[in-house]
Design a protein around this motif. Structure first.
Motif, PDB file in Angstrom:
ATOM      1  N   SER A   1      64.959  56.628  47.059  1.00 39.78           N
ATOM      2  CA  SER A   1      65.122  55.500  46.135  1.00 39.78           C
ATOM      3  C   SER A   1      63.997  55.404  45.112  1.00 39.78           C
ATOM      4  O   SER A   1      63.965  54.491  44.304  1.00 39.78           O
ATOM      5  N   GLY A   2      63.063  56.357  45.114  1.00 42.16           N
ATOM      6  CA  GLY A   2      61.987  56.340  44.131  1.00 42.16           C
ATOM      7  C   GLY A   2      60.956  55.257  44.367  1.00 42.16           C
ATOM      8  O   GLY A   2      60.244  54.847  43.438  1.00 42.16           O
ATOM      9  N   GLN A   3      60.852  54.817  45.621  1.00 48.69           N
ATOM     10  CA  GLN A   3      59.959  53.708  45.935  1.00 48.69           C
ATOM     11  C   GLN A   3      59.466  53.845  47.365  1.00 48.69           C
ATOM     12  O   GLN A   3      60.152  54.415  48.218  1.00 48.69           O
ATOM     13  N   ILE A   4      58.274  53.321  47.651  1.00 46.95           N
ATOM     14  CA  ILE A   4      57.752  53.305  49.014  1.00 46.95           C
ATOM     15  C   ILE A   4      56.991  52.001  49.224  1.00 46.95           C
ATOM     16  O   ILE A   4      56.378  51.478  48.302  1.00 46.95           O
ATOM     17  N   GLY A   5      57.038  51.502  50.463  1.00 43.52           N
ATOM     18  CA  GLY A   5      56.397  50.239  50.770  1.00 43.52           C
ATOM     19  C   GLY A   5      55.258  50.389  51.761  1.00 43.52           C
ATOM     20  O   GLY A   5      55.128  51.413  52.447  1.00 43.52           O
ATOM     21  N   PHE A   6      54.435  49.346  51.838  1.00 45.61           N
ATOM     22  CA  PHE A   6      53.275  49.328  52.726  1.00 45.61           C
ATOM     23  C   PHE A   6      53.166  47.947  53.358  1.00 45.61           C
ATOM     24  O   PHE A   6      53.174  46.936  52.651  1.00 45.61           O
ATOM     25  N   VAL A   7      53.064  47.901  54.678  1.00 49.67           N
ATOM     26  CA  VAL A   7      52.819  46.644  55.355  1.00 49.67           C
ATOM     27  C   VAL A   7      51.343  46.570  55.695  1.00 49.67           C
ATOM     28  O   VAL A   7      50.748  47.549  56.152  1.00 49.67           O
ATOM     29  N   MET A   8      50.726  45.430  55.427  1.00 47.75           N
ATOM     30  CA  MET A   8      49.312  45.236  55.684  1.00 47.75           C
ATOM     31  C   MET A   8      49.115  44.028  56.588  1.00 47.75           C
ATOM     32  O   MET A   8      49.901  43.072  56.546  1.00 47.75           O
ATOM     33  N   ALA A   9      48.063  44.054  57.381  1.00 47.41           N
ATOM     34  CA  ALA A   9      47.739  42.927  58.243  1.00 47.41           C
ATOM     35  C   ALA A   9      46.254  42.948  58.540  1.00 47.41           C
ATOM     36  O   ALA A   9      45.597  43.996  58.469  1.00 47.41           O
ATOM     37  N   THR A  10      45.720  41.794  58.888  1.00 50.47           N
ATOM     38  CA  THR A  10      44.296  41.678  59.166  1.00 50.47           C
ATOM     39  C   THR A  10      44.029  40.626  60.229  1.00 50.47           C
ATOM     40  O   THR A  10      44.810  39.682  60.398  1.00 50.47           O
ATOM     41  N   THR A  11      42.912  40.810  60.916  1.00 55.15           N
ATOM     42  CA  THR A  11      42.474  39.828  61.906  1.00 55.15           C
ATOM     43  C   THR A  11      41.712  38.677  61.257  1.00 55.15           C
ATOM     44  O   THR A  11      41.362  37.712  61.936  1.00 55.15           O
ATOM     45  N   ASN A  12      41.438  38.788  59.973  1.00 57.32           N
ATOM     46  CA  ASN A  12      40.708  37.752  59.239  1.00 57.32           C
ATOM     47  C   ASN A  12      41.682  36.899  58.421  1.00 57.32           C
ATOM     48  O   ASN A  12      42.224  37.372  57.420  1.00 57.32           O
ATOM     49  N   PRO A  13      41.908  35.648  58.810  1.00 57.64           N
ATOM     50  CA  PRO A  13      42.888  34.821  58.100  1.00 57.64           C
ATOM     51  C   PRO A  13      42.485  34.462  56.678  1.00 57.64           C
ATOM     52  O   PRO A  13      43.310  33.982  55.893  1.00 57.64           O
ATOM     53  N   ASP A  14      41.229  34.690  56.328  1.00 55.92           N
ATOM     54  CA  ASP A  14      40.755  34.317  54.985  1.00 55.92           C
ATOM     55  C   ASP A  14      40.957  35.419  53.948  1.00 55.92           C
ATOM     56  O   ASP A  14      40.722  35.199  52.763  1.00 55.92           O
ATOM     57  N   ILE A  15      41.368  36.602  54.374  1.00 54.56           N
ATOM     58  CA  ILE A  15      41.594  37.684  53.420  1.00 54.56           C
ATOM     59  C   ILE A  15      42.897  37.458  52.667  1.00 54.56           C
ATOM     60  O   ILE A  15      43.938  37.177  53.259  1.00 54.56           O
ATOM     61  N   ASP A  16      42.822  37.566  51.357  1.00 55.50           N
ATOM     62  CA  ASP A  16      44.007  37.456  50.494  1.00 55.50           C
ATOM     63  C   ASP A  16      44.297  38.844  49.935  1.00 55.50           C
ATOM     64  O   ASP A  16      43.586  39.339  49.061  1.00 55.50           O
ATOM     65  N   PHE A  17      45.352  39.475  50.438  1.00 56.93           N
ATOM     66  CA  PHE A  17      45.660  40.840  50.028  1.00 56.93           C
ATOM     67  C   PHE A  17      45.984  40.936  48.538  1.00 56.93           C
ATOM     68  O   PHE A  17      45.799  41.989  47.927  1.00 56.93           O
ATOM     69  N   THR A  18      46.483  39.859  47.955  1.00 53.39           N
ATOM     70  CA  THR A  18      46.871  39.898  46.546  1.00 53.39           C
ATOM     71  C   THR A  18      45.676  39.801  45.605  1.00 53.39           C
ATOM     72  O   THR A  18      45.813  40.005  44.402  1.00 53.39           O
ATOM     73  N   ASP A  19      44.511  39.494  46.151  1.00 51.07           N
ATOM     74  CA  ASP A  19      43.299  39.317  45.337  1.00 51.07           C
ATOM     75  C   ASP A  19      42.178  40.142  45.955  1.00 51.07           C
ATOM     76  O   ASP A  19      41.345  39.625  46.702  1.00 51.07           O
ATOM     77  N   PRO A  20      42.118  41.442  45.663  1.00 51.79           N
ATOM     78  CA  PRO A  20      41.136  42.318  46.316  1.00 51.79           C
ATOM     79  C   PRO A  20      39.704  41.895  46.018  1.00 51.79           C
ATOM     80  O   PRO A  20      39.370  41.543  44.890  1.00 51.79           O
ATOM     81  N   CYS A  21      38.859  41.949  47.049  1.00 56.06           N
ATOM     82  CA  CYS A  21      37.459  41.576  46.855  1.00 56.06           C
ATOM     83  C   CYS A  21      36.721  42.629  46.031  1.00 56.06           C
ATOM     84  O   CYS A  21      35.703  42.335  45.407  1.00 56.06           O
ATOM     85  N   LYS A  22      37.229  43.861  46.059  1.00 55.30           N
ATOM     86  CA  LYS A  22      36.643  44.932  45.252  1.00 55.30           C
ATOM     87  C   LYS A  22      37.579  45.224  44.082  1.00 55.30           C
ATOM     88  O   LYS A  22      38.639  45.831  44.248  1.00 55.30           O
ATOM     89  N   LYS A  23      37.195  44.775  42.903  1.00 55.91           N
ATOM     90  CA  LYS A  23      37.982  45.017  41.699  1.00 55.91           C
ATOM     91  C   LYS A  23      37.320  46.144  40.913  1.00 55.91           C
ATOM     92  O   LYS A  23      36.174  46.022  40.486  1.00 55.91           O
ATOM     93  N   LEU A  24      38.052  47.222  40.746  1.00 55.09           N
ATOM     94  CA  LEU A  24      37.488  48.420  40.148  1.00 55.09           C
ATOM     95  C   LEU A  24      37.412  48.319  38.630  1.00 55.09           C
ATOM     96  O   LEU A  24      38.369  47.913  37.965  1.00 55.09           O
ATOM     97  N   THR A  25      36.265  48.701  38.079  1.00 56.53           N
ATOM     98  CA  THR A  25      36.111  48.766  36.635  1.00 56.53           C
ATOM     99  C   THR A  25      36.722  50.063  36.129  1.00 56.53           C
ATOM    100  O   THR A  25      37.027  50.983  36.904  1.00 56.53           O
ATOM    101  N   GLU A  26      36.895  50.169  34.836  1.00 55.36           N
ATOM    102  CA  GLU A  26      37.429  51.395  34.261  1.00 55.36           C
ATOM    103  C   GLU A  26      36.517  52.588  34.538  1.00 55.36           C
ATOM    104  O   GLU A  26      36.984  53.702  34.771  1.00 55.36           O
ATOM    105  N   ASP A  27      35.212  52.347  34.530  1.00 60.37           N
ATOM    106  CA  ASP A  27      34.275  53.421  34.839  1.00 60.37           C
ATOM    107  C   ASP A  27      34.428  53.877  36.294  1.00 60.37           C
ATOM    108  O   ASP A  27      34.361  55.084  36.588  1.00 60.37           O
ATOM    109  N   GLU A  28      34.629  52.931  37.207  1.00 62.82           N
ATOM    110  CA  GLU A  28      34.814  53.280  38.614  1.00 62.82           C
ATOM    111  C   GLU A  28      36.119  54.042  38.821  1.00 62.82           C
ATOM    112  O   GLU A  28      36.178  55.000  39.597  1.00 62.82           O
TER     113      GLU A  28
END
Length: 311
Positions: free
Chosen positions: A231-258
């Motif tokens: 189908s030209g698509q693939i999915g990923f399920v994520m989970a964490t033991t830390n309830p404060d982690i927001d998967f939609t807002d990564p704590c590490k945001k990569l710059t263009e240089d990175e």
């Protein structure tokens, strides 16, 4: 049932009735049966070298970046300090290659049951498999489930590069497997597993997401385009033991240089956020309880009640 005919490789599957994926073949490079599966490598006419296991396309040189980068950087960019990482499956080395791009990582353990996959990848997929010679990498040829049982509370991130839930592989989609993942995590740990696609396997994607919701305080489902996967698509399920982690807002945001330094071809922080925005039909389904884990296992495990999947 996959087959080669008139210079084309065709991947068909009972799981996807009436659907197939085809690639033109320039040359068959390797074809042999290992202790665990049929292993095929061919040079395609447009996608470079292609690795096929038991008739299913695992990766191509042209588009492997989509899958490898997303299954790795989604979880690692959500962890504040990933040092110890476990990969279950992934003998081609692509996932390991991407993990090593994070400077905080001190050790990567690769659990792969089939040594032939590792050796074939070193020969025919060198850009991916070259990562396996890095001194931070430990290769364990054996059962990933047993390995996790013997290494509890040891890993910051665990990535499952799983095949489709066919035959004995159904075991990778059971609650007991995810309990092993949970037990092998350190506090604040994150898991990320291949979770099929929304167009052909919505019931499986929903089941995995709901399973993670039951076992972990925070879960999420993301997806990306992948031309040579069903189908030209693939999915990923994520989970964490830390309830404060927001998967939609990564704590590490990569710059263009990175991004440039990491030689990323697909992943960036905007793609990360967008990956969790589901189309309406999938959003509605994952929010419901219609597709239960019990029904899935009853339908898929009866023929494999005594089977145990190994990596």
């Amino acid at each position: 049932m996959s087959f080669i005919k008139d210079g084309w490789f065709w991947e068909t599957n009972e799981q996807w009735a009436g659907f197939g994926v085809g690639l033109g073949i320039e040359k068959v490079l390797f074809q042999e049966k290992s202790k665990y599966q049929d292993v095929l490598v061919f040079k395609s006419t447009t996608f470079g070298n292609v690795l096929v296991l038991d008739g299913c396309i695992q990766c191509t040189e042209r588009d492997e970046c989509c899958y490898q980068e997303m299954i790795v950087h989604l979880p690692l960019c959500c962890h504040t300090d990933p040092r110890q990482v476990l990969v279950v499956g992934g003998g081609d080395g692509g996932v390991v290659r991407e993990i090593l791009k994070h400077s905080s990582v001190e050790k990567v353990v690769l659990c792969e049951i089939d040594e032939m996959v590792v050796e074939v990848s070193k020969k025919f997929l060198p850009d991916m498999a070259k990562s396996l010679s890095d001194p931070r990498v430990q290769i364990h040829i054996g059962d990933g489930i047993q390995f996790m049982k013997e290494h509890k509370a040891e890993f910051d991130v665990i990535i499952t590069d799983a095949p489709d839930p066919i035959g004995a592989a159904v075991g990778l989609y059971q609650e007991s497997y995810y309990q092993c993942l949970q037990a092998a995590l350190k506090p604040n740990g994150i898991i990320c597993s291949q979770a099929e696609n929304l167009w052909l396997d919505l019931h499986i994607a929903t089941m995995l997401f709901q399973l993670c919701q039951r076992l972990f305080p925070r879960a999420g489902y993301a997806y990306a385009s992948m031309p040579t996967y069903a189908s030209g698509q693939i999915g990923f399920v994520m989970a964490t033991t830390n309830p404060d982690i927001d998967f939609t807002d990564p704590c590490k945001k990569l710059t263009e240089d990175e991004i440039e330094a990491m030689d990323l071809k697909f992943y960036n922080s905007d793609v990360h956020k967008a990956a969790f925005v589901l189309p309406q039909f999938a959003k509605k389904e994952t929010a419901s309880s219609a597709n239960s884990l019990a029904n899935f296992l009853q339908q898929n495990s009866s023929a494999n009640s005594t089977a145990e999947f190994q990596f």
